[in-house]
Each structure stands twice: as structure tokens, then as C-alpha cells.
Design an enzyme around this catalytic site. Structure first.
Site, PDB file in Angstrom:
ATOM      1  N   LYS A 116     -38.001  50.938  20.167  1.00 11.63           N
ATOM      2  CA  LYS A 116     -38.413  49.538  20.087  1.00 11.63           C
ATOM      3  C   LYS A 116     -39.009  49.050  21.406  1.00 11.63           C
ATOM      4  CE  LYS A 116     -35.683  47.794  16.251  1.00 11.63           C
ATOM      5  NZ  LYS A 116     -34.700  46.823  15.788  1.00 11.63           N
ATOM      6  N   LYS A 198     -40.441  58.316   6.603  1.00 15.22           N
ATOM      7  CA  LYS A 198     -39.672  57.374   5.794  1.00 15.22           C
ATOM      8  C   LYS A 198     -40.491  56.136   5.409  1.00 15.22           C
ATOM      9  CE  LYS A 198     -36.284  54.174   7.299  1.00 15.22           C
ATOM     10  NZ  LYS A 198     -35.054  53.778   7.957  1.00 15.22           N
ATOM     11  N   LYS A 201     -40.042  49.056   5.770  1.00 15.98           N
ATOM     12  CA  LYS A 201     -40.733  47.790   5.557  1.00 15.98           C
ATOM     13  C   LYS A 201     -41.555  47.377   6.772  1.00 15.98           C
ATOM     14  CE  LYS A 201     -36.505  45.300   6.610  1.00 15.98           C
ATOM     15  NZ  LYS A 201     -35.503  44.361   6.198  1.00 15.98           N
TER      16      LYS A 201
END
Ligand code: TRP
Length: 335
Positions: A116, A198, A201
């Protein structure tokens, strides 16, 4: 089994965008099935969400929408606790205390923090860094026995166990040490355009890669029609056919049919027919949820009632643990 004896399961999801079919199959659908066997807490982790910059109006809306979606998939606010994290003050309070029992060396090892930070290089804030500590507080406040975690949250559950063990080591048995809950079924759903990774969203660079739970039925059908397969023509479950295998996983998850049965059903079909079958199965699963979502999200009074009652029930349990913790660390005690 009496209510008291049931184990406690804690799960939460961030209100950062509409959940994907991957979130549904990997998490939400399983949560629904936990409700008979366990006492469940289902949290909307909006305090985690603000570790990256959010538009306030959108965040508020998505928070309510996620509660409405929880209800739409069949989570029961009467038997279990559905609540919004920021509505329970104990989360902020325990996070500070747990911060003082967490080493920077441990946090430095968190792979999600590293990822992140790379993604949000202009906003590497302290909250992003101590995110796993806030999460540990979520779990520990409710004396949770089990936490369903996907691969990306495994490390966070590990650090939660370490923090709890350290605290207990100093002050005695204050926290239950939670175990990971591994669902009996539940394949990892991959992207439709990139079946090597994967379906998430947040990975919305290519809209056709991700199916969102609230996508219109025709959008769902079209996304599946465009899904990457391979130059072969055979519907077969195999490691060297990631696109086809992913579609079979999706089909199997939404219909409840085992993979071999699903594969047998489409044996001899062309990819076109196969994709139509998968598309219809996904629509059949999601359409009723979408209908209920519409109903719940337009009933503002009911939603608010669920949120308020959930916050009260959660606070009651959380405060019991928090009070113990405050005593242990030496905060004043008032009679
Ligand atoms: N961090 C989790 C995620 O992004 C959400 C979360 C917050 C959570 N608190 C939790 C998950 C506690 C399990 C337990 O997926």
C-alpha cells in the site's frame, strides 16, 4: 447448542467500493453459512478505510450500502451483530493501547503495508502503518475464537495473535487468542481478464476483469462472455487452463455443484455455450440479492435502526473487554 456455548466468529469488510464476485464467493457467501453454528460479528471497517484518502460523502454512502448488502445476502441482525466500526468507540481506545504493545519491527514486516505504501506513495500515514493493530483490536475486543481470513489477511491475524499473547503474558488471560477459520469450500476467484491474479474490487483498471455484486445482469453476462480463456476449445479443469478453470470455480461456487460435476456438465460444449451457462448461473445467484439490496438501501429508517442497534450490542461486549484492559494497564478506575 445453547447460544452461550457457540464460538464467536469475527469478520469485517472495508466499505471501499462495491464488493466483487470474488469478495462474495471468497467471503460474504461463507459468512452467511456461518450463522447457524457460530455467534457472528459482521463489521463494516470504515476506520480502516480512511487509511487511504476517501471522499467523505462517498464513504458515508458506501458504509450504509455495505450494511444493506450484508442484509441482502442474508446476514441476520437479530441473531448476530452487524455494525459499523466507527460507531463503537472502544475500537479507537483499544487501538492506542495495543499500539503500545506492538513493535515497529513487527509492523515493518507487513507485506500489505509495503504494497500500500508503494501504491499510495504520497500518503504513507501512520494509520496505514498501524492498520494491523486496529484490526487486532477489532478481533480481540469481542473475545473472538475464529476469524475467516483470506491469504491477504493471514499475516494480520498472525500479528493479532502475537499482540494478544504478549499482552496476556504481562497481565494474565485478558484476550482470547483467535484462530484462523478456513472455510470448507470456497475457491479463490481470479480476474476474468487476468486469471493469474485474484479478482479484487480495487483492481478496477480493466472493468471487464471484475464482476461487481451490483452489476446489471446483462453487464455480468457480457463480462463473462469476454472472459479470457485459451486457444484450445475444451472445457476442462486444469492448471494450464487458468481462465476456464476460474469460470468452472465460479460456476461451482454459485451453484454449489462440485467441480467435477460442473466440468462434466459442460463436457463437449464450446466456450460460447459454456460462458452462457456460467453467466446465467451467476445472474441467478446475484439477481435476488440485488433486488433485496434495492429494498434495504431505500429503507433508510430500517437501515439506521440496524446500525444503531448493532453499535449498541457491539459496544456492550467491546466495553467489557476494554474495561478489563484499562484496569490492567493502570488507567483510573471509577466506581
Ligand atoms: N482488513 C480487512 C480487509 O481489508 C478488514 C478487516 C478489518 C477485518 N478488521 C478486521 C477482517 C478484523 C477480519 C477481522 O479485508
Amino acid at each position: 447448542m445453547s447460544e452461550e456455548k457457540k464460538k464467536i466468529i469475527y469478520s469485517a469488510m472495508q466499505p471501499s467500493g462495491v464488493p466483487s464476485l470474488g469478495n462474495y464467493i471468497g467471503a460474504l457467501k461463507n459468512w452467511k453459512n456461518l450463522q447457524d453454528e457460530y455467534n457472528c460479528l459482521f463489521g463494516v471497517a470504515n476506520m480502516h478505510a480512511i487509511t487511504v484518502r476517501q471522499n467523505p460523502a462517498e464513504l458515508r454512502q458506501r458504509t450504509k450500502d455495505l450494511v444493506a448488502l450484508f442484509l441482502a445476502i442474508g446476514l441476520d441482525p437479530e441473531k448476530h451483530i452487524i455494525y459499523v466500526q466507527s460507531d463503537v468507540k472502544a475500537h479507537a481506545e483499544i487501538a492506542w493501547i495495543l499500539n503500545c504493545f506492538t513493535y515497529m519491527g513487527e509492523l515493518n514486516r507487513m507485506t500489505q503495508f509495503k504494497d500500500k505504501s508503494a501504491k499510495h506513495a504520497d500518503n504513507i500515514n501512520a494509520g496505514l502503518y498501524t492498520y494491523p493493530v486496529l484490526m487486532a483490536g477489532d478481533i480481540l475486543l469481542y473475545q473472538s475464537d475464529l476469524v475467516p481470513v483470506g491469504a491477504d489477511q493471514k499475516q494480520h491475524l498472525e500479528i493479532c495473535r502475537d499482540i494478544a499473547g504478549r499482552f496476556n503474558g504481562v497481565y494474565g488471560d485478558v484476550f482470547k487468542i483467535p484462530d484462523p477459520y478456513i472455510p470448507k469450500v470456497g475457491a479463490r476467484i481470479m480476474g476474468l481478464q487476468n486469471p493469474e491474479r485474484k479478482m479484487s474490487k480495487s483492481e478496477s483498471d480493466n472493468v471487464n476483469n471484475v464482476i461487481y455484486i451490483l452489476d446489471e445482469p446483462n453487464v455480468i453476462r457480457n463480462k463473462i462472455k469476454r472472459a479470457v480463456t485459451d486457444s484450445d476449445t475444451e472445457v476442462r479443469y486444469s492448471e494450464d487452463k487458468p481462465g476456464v478453470s476460474n469460470l468452472l470455480n465460479i460456476y461451482s461456487a454459485v451453484t454449489g455443484k462440485p467441480i467435477d460435476e460442473a466440468a462434466a456438465e459442460f463436457k463437449g460444449c464450446g466456450y460460447g455455450e459454456f460462458k452462457t451457462g456460467v453467466g446465467e448461473a451467476v445472474v441467478a445467484e446475484l439477481e435476488p440479492i440485488q433486488q433485496r439490496f434495492k429494498e434495504y438501501s431505500s429503507d433508510k429508517a430500517y437501515l439506521e435502526k440496524v446500525m444503531k442497534e448493532g453499535a449498541e450490542k457491539a459496544s456492550y461486549i467491546a466495553n467489557k473487554t476494554l474495561t478489563k484492559v484499562k484496569k490492567k494497564v493502570g488507567y483510573p478506575i471509577y466506581k
